[in-house]
Design an enzyme around this catalytic site. Structure first.
Site, PDB file in Angstrom:
ATOM      1  N   THR A  46      10.149  -2.691  21.053  1.00 18.98           N
ATOM      2  CA  THR A  46       8.843  -3.470  21.759  1.00 18.98           C
ATOM      3  C   THR A  46       9.340  -3.957  23.292  1.00 18.98           C
ATOM      4  OG1 THR A  46       7.483  -3.751  19.863  1.00 18.98           O
ATOM      5  CG2 THR A  46       6.817  -5.413  21.755  1.00 18.98           C
ATOM      6  N   TYR A 132      18.785   1.209  12.205  1.00 24.30           N
ATOM      7  CA  TYR A 132      17.126   1.601  12.398  1.00 24.30           C
ATOM      8  C   TYR A 132      17.117   2.908  11.426  1.00 24.30           C
ATOM      9  CZ  TYR A 132      12.307   1.273  14.126  1.00 24.30           C
ATOM     10  OH  TYR A 132      10.965   0.566  14.800  1.00 24.30           O
ATOM     11  N   LYS A 157      16.400  -1.558   8.954  1.00 26.04           N
ATOM     12  CA  LYS A 157      15.120  -1.386   8.853  1.00 26.04           C
ATOM     13  C   LYS A 157      14.256  -0.074   8.834  1.00 26.04           C
ATOM     14  CE  LYS A 157      12.150  -2.447  12.845  1.00 26.04           C
ATOM     15  NZ  LYS A 157      12.586  -3.279  14.349  1.00 26.04           N
TER      16      LYS A 157
END
Length: 302
Positions: A46, A132, A157
């Protein structure tokens, strides 16, 4: 590093010249902290890590750590070419971050052995590492076990959304390490939509991009999910479902809508950097309606 609650992924504000706006960033992080997130993830997806120069990533992490002032853990984004990932991680360590979220290498994943070497090199910097899994990086459960055995790797994640694979990964990693050694996250865009499914397989932490621009909705949703309140279902139908439909209409909207949402709520976050594009006028109007419906649902349910 213990994390709980809503996880805050700040946007990276840019000024009219396209440079990181430090004053707005500090205010953005401080405003988010007033809503009690369990951790702050700076310069991650983000936060447009993909578009930040190494010096900019270092600046964003440094300013976020200063704004957080020890109130919650700060995790910094890192990734890309090995040299870049190492630079990101060293900068995060120098800034006082608590860990790094390691994104997959771009376009050059290599073998399982090569990925193990990549993660090991980053972990050797000394900060805890959260892996991730997203995009082209798709791990078999055995590969995930091998990577989580690297000293310093503390979390995993998931940004794929393959629940079958993720369930098998959770079971395999917890069998290898015990139930609490590795922290699992739901890292899908607008993760609230899929969080009921992730909770069912034992994954209770999730990213919340929505917390950036509607922290009232994000915190109310999490509380409702935890308590079994009907508000959770209302927010899925009134806010998160429509937001996901809008997000899915254009590649890159997962970030562009966050910045647009911030601007709609009075935060001069600037525009996204290429290759992302700004929402159309029609999509901005729809986003404003979605935000209004989400806030109205929270007010009605409180």
């Amino acid at each position: 590093m213990k994390l709980s609650g809503v996880l805050f992924f700040p946007a990276t504000p840019f000024d009219s010249r396209g440079e990181v706006d430090v004053a707005v960033l500090r205010a953005h992080v401080a405003a988010g902290l007033e809503h009690g997130p369990g951790g702050v993830f700076a310069a991650c997806g983000t936060g447009e890590l993909n578009a930040l120069a190494e010096g900019e990533q270092a600046l964003v992490v440094r300013e976020t750590v200063a704004a957080a002032d020890g109130a919650v853990p700060v995790v910094a984004g890192a990734g890309g070419a090995l040299g870049t990932a190492l630079a990101h991680t060293r900068a995060a360590a120098e800034a006082g971050a608590d860990a790094v979220l390691l994104l997959p290498p771009y376009l050059a994943l290599g073998s399982a052995e090569g990925l193990h070497a990549y993660v090991s090199a980053v972990a050797e910097v000394g900060l805890p590492v959260v892996l991730y899994q997203r995009g082209p990086l798709v791990l078999e459960p055995a590969d995930a076990v091998g990577l989580t055995r690297i000293p310093g790797v503390v979390g995993f994640k998931d940004g794929l959304g393959d629940i079958d694979r993720m369930q098998r990964t959770v079971l395999a990693v917890r069998a290898a390490h015990g139930p609490d050694e590795i922290t699992f996250f739901n890292g899908l865009p607008t993760a609230e939509l899929t969080q009921p499914a992730y909770r069912a397989i034992g994954v209770h932490l999730y990213s919340s991009a929505a917390f950036c621009f509607v922290p009232e909705v994000a915190t109310a949703y999490r509380d409702a999910l935890e308590t079994g309140s009907e508000l959770a279902g209302t927010l899925l139908s009134e806010f998160y479902g429509p937001l996901v439909e809008l997000r899915s209409s254009v590649p890159g909207y997962a970030v562009a809508l966050v910045k647009a949402g911030l601007r709609l709520r009075g935060v001069e976050a600037g525009k996204v950097r290429a290759p992302f594009v700004e929402p159309t006028a029609a999509h901005l109007s729809e986003l404003a309606r979605i935000i209004d419906r989400g806030l109205a649902a929270v007010r009605a349910g409180s």
